[in-house]
Enzyme design. Structure first.
Site, mmCIF file in Angstrom:
data_model
loop_
_atom_site.group_PDB
_atom_site.id
_atom_site.type_symbol
_atom_site.label_atom_id
_atom_site.label_comp_id
_atom_site.label_asym_id
_atom_site.label_seq_id
_atom_site.Cartn_x
_atom_site.Cartn_y
_atom_site.Cartn_z
ATOM 1 N N LEU A 46 0.822 -1.217 0.000
ATOM 2 C CA LEU A 46 0.000 0.000 0.000
ATOM 3 C C LEU A 46 0.856 1.268 0.000
ATOM 4 C CD1 LEU A 46 -3.244 0.723 1.880
ATOM 5 C CD2 LEU A 46 -1.314 2.281 2.265
ATOM 6 N N ASP A 49 0.649 8.695 1.598
ATOM 7 C CA ASP A 49 1.073 10.086 1.373
ATOM 8 C C ASP A 49 2.389 10.256 0.606
ATOM 9 O OD1 ASP A 49 -0.833 9.929 3.358
ATOM 10 O OD2 ASP A 49 0.370 10.907 4.878
ATOM 11 N N GLN A 65 4.745 7.122 1.535
ATOM 12 C CA GLN A 65 4.434 6.211 2.630
ATOM 13 C C GLN A 65 4.135 4.849 2.034
ATOM 14 O OE1 GLN A 65 3.559 6.852 6.427
ATOM 15 N NE2 GLN A 65 5.413 7.796 5.637
ATOM 16 N N TYR A 108 6.455 7.647 9.737
ATOM 17 C CA TYR A 108 5.262 8.329 9.236
ATOM 18 C C TYR A 108 5.633 9.565 8.413
ATOM 19 C CZ TYR A 108 1.589 5.539 11.503
ATOM 20 O OH TYR A 108 0.701 4.553 11.851
ATOM 21 N N ARG A 167 1.552 14.927 14.283
ATOM 22 C CA ARG A 167 2.406 14.325 13.250
ATOM 23 C C ARG A 167 2.494 15.155 11.973
ATOM 24 N NH1 ARG A 167 -1.841 10.495 13.969
ATOM 25 N NH2 ARG A 167 -3.503 10.773 12.426
ATOM 26 N N GLU A 223 -4.461 16.425 9.451
ATOM 27 C CA GLU A 223 -3.279 15.684 9.019
ATOM 28 C C GLU A 223 -2.553 16.473 7.925
ATOM 29 O OE1 GLU A 223 -4.093 11.052 9.914
ATOM 30 O OE2 GLU A 223 -4.898 11.707 7.997
HETATM 31 C C1 FRU Z 1 -2.271 10.505 6.310
HETATM 32 C C2 FRU Z 1 -1.544 9.771 7.433
HETATM 33 C C3 FRU Z 1 -0.585 10.692 8.147
HETATM 34 C C4 FRU Z 1 0.419 9.725 8.729
HETATM 35 C C5 FRU Z 1 0.517 8.702 7.624
HETATM 36 C C6 FRU Z 1 0.816 7.299 8.083
HETATM 37 O O1 FRU Z 1 -2.725 9.658 5.316
HETATM 38 O O2 FRU Z 1 -2.474 9.203 8.329
HETATM 39 O O3 FRU Z 1 -1.198 11.518 9.102
HETATM 40 O O4 FRU Z 1 1.652 10.313 8.999
HETATM 41 O O5 FRU Z 1 -0.716 8.733 6.931
HETATM 42 O O6 FRU Z 1 1.010 6.468 6.990
#
Ligand code: FRU
Length: 473
Positions: A46, A49, A65, A108, A167, A223
């Site tokens: 998967l 971000d 990510q 993250y 975060r 976020e």
């Molecule tokens: C947004 C999020 C961020 C976090 C990341 C984790 O999609 O939830 O806030 O850092 O994805 O994968």
């Protein structure tokens, strides 16, 4: 592969023990009929971000990510790509692995800046205790020819008054050489906000406080914030979670949008004229901006949403990044045009009904209907009726679905009120449509998962409308 996603399965690292499973998943993903042709997508697992988006004077860096071992949110890595033009990319491999106590449960989201002969990265380490309590660590790291060097976190845990949801640092450099960071946060009373930090040396950081948007209770968590000056104004992007649907607005499970105004840094206040969505389609989240090679402001988003099941999970992978957009401010709002270098994707000759760039000119503002990816049992329809542009993917094929109840939201039809529609540019890839309206006045993005026979394209428009299609080979 039918994995039961236990906590243990989700927090499995990519290493010698899991390598064989990973290779099998890559083979499964490669055979998926929904693999994209010209979007950034994960080899398996998967993607979410975009992270660390920057230009180092020679080339772009872009990370995402990534949970490599399945199409679910699990132990997150940063996968690293580089690119000369943001059209073609090289995969550089894992940029950040979750291999310290600070990021033991995920490296993250975060951002990066070119710094000397390397990158200065700021990101969130997600740590869980044995009792599964989350401790967020905000840390910087340096990535250069010697590899990645993580520094001791500059913010450990949540500051007083905030929950464990702190975060996604976005770092920037001021003209005087000092640094700034905005951080997404949730107050103890479960409302969303953003924090502002500054530093003169990128080592010691001062928490300047919460940025006052004069908006008490705008969602329960913000976020992926981003801040940048543009054409004499200030822009603040964020993804507020928990906004109630409001007419045609806020129809997705979570939102992604911006405030335009002035960031009074001394007062820690952002004066603005309201929140606007960045995209009016279905799948757009966590966008990140950077300055491009020519000083332009670029934006790339995640073509997906948290807490949403993606049909390609069946094939061991999920989601992609959006195409890059160039941001300007025109008529008091953000304008988002596709990156001009995307023209390099244009081929010649016939298109296959799946991969193309379609340009519709509609000089007289007449109604029209575009039927895309049509087959025996599927179609995706764009209708302009003089009052609105309606993007209907309800019969497009397999559909992404929110995993949580989102009252008043969801559905697979989006409507954008519009009384003038003079041009559309559509980037169609195997499993996505990105629709730029009136030269970047608005954008609608949607992932679609059509069956193999859905290659039909029908245009019902007035005689004076013209359609130009470039195949993307
Ligand atoms: C947004 C999020 C961020 C976090 C990341 C984790 O999609 O939830 O806030 O850092 O994805 O994968």
């Amino acid at each position: 592969m039918n994995t039961h996603w236990t906590r243990e399965a989700r927090y499995t690292a990519l290493n010698a023990d899991s390598r064989e499973r990973y290779e099998a998943l890559c083979a499964q993903a490669a055979a998926s009929p929904w693999r994209q042709r010209y979007h950034v997508q994960p080899p398996a697992g998967l993607l979410n971000d975009p992270n660390g988006f920057c230009h180092d004077g020679r080339e772009y860096h872009l990370f995402y990510q990534w949970f490599p071992l399945g199409p679910v949110h699990g132990l997150k890595y940063w996968q690293h790509l580089s690119s000369a033009d943001l059209v073609h990319y090289q995969t550089r491999g894992i940029g950040i692995a979750p291999d310290t106590k600070w990021d033991s449960h995920g490296a993250y989201s975060g951002s990066a800046l070119a710094d000397g002969d390397g990158l200065l990265i700021a990101y969130t380490g997600n740590h869980r205790t044995a009792a599964w309590e989350r401790i967020p660590y905000q840390l910087t790291a340096r990535l250069d020819a010697h590899g990645l060097h993580k520094h001791e976190p500059f913010l450990k845990g949540a500051p007083a008054g905030y929950s464990e949801h702190v975060r996604d640092p976005k770092i920037w450099r001021e003209a005087d050489g000092s640094y700034g960071i905005v951080l997404g946060a949730q107050r103890d009373n479960e409302s969303g906000t953003a924090l502002y930090l500054t530093s003169t040396d990128a080592q010691t950081w001062q928490l300047r406080g919460e940025i006052d948007f004069a908006l008490p209770g705008f969602g329960y968590m913000w976020e992926c914030p981003d801040y940048f000056p543009l054409a004499g104004r200030d822009v603040f992007l964020c993804c507020p979670q928990g906004l109630p649907a409001d007419g045609d607005r806020y129809r997705n499970i979570y939102q992604s949008g911006y405030f335009l105004g002035t960031f009074d840094k001394a007062a820690c206040r952002f004066n603005h004229d309201g929140f606007r969505e960045l995209d009016h389609g279905f799948d757009y989240y966590a966008p990140q901006s950077t300055l491009g090679a020519d000083g332009e402001r670029l934006l790339i988003g995640w073509m997906g949403l948290p807490d949403t099941t993606c049909p390609s999970a069946r094939d061991g992978w999920a989601h992609c990044l959006t195409l890059p957009r160039v941001l300007t401010i025109e008529d008091g709002q953000l304008r988002q045009r596709p990156l001009p270098a995307l023209d390099r994707l244009r081929g010649e000759g016939a298109h296959d009904g799946i991969h193309y760039e379609l340009n519709l000119a509609n000089p007289q503002n007449h109604p029209f209907i575009l039927t895309l990816r049509a087959g025996a049992s599927a179609k995706t329809v764009l209708t302009y009726n003089g009052e609105a542009l309606i993007f209907d993917r309800s019969q497009s094929g397999a559909l992404p679905e929110p995993e949580k109840d989102a009252p008043g939201k969801g559905g697979h039809i989006r409507r954008l009120a519009l009384t003038q529609l003079h041009s559309l540019r559509i980037y169609a890839d195997t499993s996505s449509l990105e629709i730029f309206i009136n030269d970047g006045e608005a954008v609608m993005t949607g992932a679609i998962y059509p069956p193999a026979d859905a290659t039909g394209l029908h245009v019902a428009a007035a005689d004076d409308a013209t359609v130009t299609i470039y195949p993307i080979l």
